[in-house]
Design a protein around this motif. Structure first.
Motif, PDB file in Angstrom:
ATOM      1  N   PRO A   4       0.867  -1.169   0.023  1.00  0.00           N
ATOM      2  CA  PRO A   4       0.445  -0.386  -0.026  1.00  0.00           C
ATOM      3  C   PRO A   4       1.280   1.047   0.099  1.00  0.00           C
ATOM      4  CG  PRO A   4      -0.399  -1.641   2.280  1.00  0.00           C
ATOM      5  CD  PRO A   4       0.901  -2.125   1.132  1.00  0.00           C
ATOM      6  N   SER A   5       0.379   2.335  -1.155  1.00  0.00           N
ATOM      7  CA  SER A   5       0.778   3.848  -1.051  1.00  0.00           C
ATOM      8  C   SER A   5       1.344   4.015   0.630  1.00  0.00           C
ATOM      9  CB  SER A   5       0.840   4.543  -1.866  1.00  0.00           C
ATOM     10  OG  SER A   5      -0.259   4.719  -1.256  1.00  0.00           O
ATOM     11  N   ALA A   6      -0.073   4.021   1.021  1.00  0.00           N
ATOM     12  CA  ALA A   6      -0.353   5.202   3.130  1.00  0.00           C
ATOM     13  C   ALA A   6      -0.638   3.948   3.628  1.00  0.00           C
ATOM     14  CB  ALA A   6      -0.814   6.199   2.169  1.00  0.00           C
ATOM     15  N   PRO A   7      -0.139   3.563   4.733  1.00  0.00           N
ATOM     16  CA  PRO A   7      -0.871   2.805   5.644  1.00  0.00           C
ATOM     17  C   PRO A   7      -2.379   2.811   6.246  1.00  0.00           C
ATOM     18  CG  PRO A   7       1.239   3.934   6.503  1.00  0.00           C
ATOM     19  CD  PRO A   7       0.632   4.794   6.029  1.00  0.00           C
ATOM     20  N   PHE A   8      -3.244   2.140   6.330  1.00  0.00           N
ATOM     21  CA  PHE A   8      -4.343   2.070   6.200  1.00  0.00           C
ATOM     22  C   PHE A   8      -4.925   1.718   8.404  1.00  0.00           C
ATOM     23  CE2 PHE A   8      -8.269  -0.172   7.669  1.00  0.00           C
ATOM     24  CZ  PHE A   8      -9.547   1.214   7.642  1.00  0.00           C
ATOM     25  N   TRP A   9      -4.370   2.743   8.971  1.00  0.00           N
ATOM     26  CA  TRP A   9      -4.933   2.686  10.358  1.00  0.00           C
ATOM     27  C   TRP A   9      -6.071   2.269  11.507  1.00  0.00           C
ATOM     28  CZ3 TRP A   9      -0.188   3.120  12.780  1.00  0.00           C
ATOM     29  CH2 TRP A   9       1.170   4.255  11.781  1.00  0.00           C
TER      30      TRP A   9
END
Length: 66
Positions: A4-9
């Motif tokens: 993923p390009s950015a974490p899913f928090w």
């Protein structure tokens, strides 16, 4: 699997309900990220999947104190 390009928090199911013990986690391709939800721009802990499973397993078995 692509990273993923950015974490899913997401809020950990083990976070306390009082609002003082909020931990957020994100699962990346090869690591687990953990941060304090009250300080989202603060430090992030990164652990390998293997290390994370060992840590949470030790917690479940009562080998570590909270």
């Amino acid at each position: 699997m692509t990273r993923p390009s950015a974490p899913f928090w997401f809020t950990s199911t083990y976070s306390g309900g009082s609002g003082t013990e909020c931990v957020e986690c994100a699962q990346m391709t090869e690591s687990i990220l953990v941060r304090d939800s009250k300080d989202r721009s603060g430090p992030v802990l990164s652990a390998s999947g293997q290390a994370w499973r060992a840590f949470t397993g030790a917690l479940r078995r009562g080998l570590l104190e909270g």
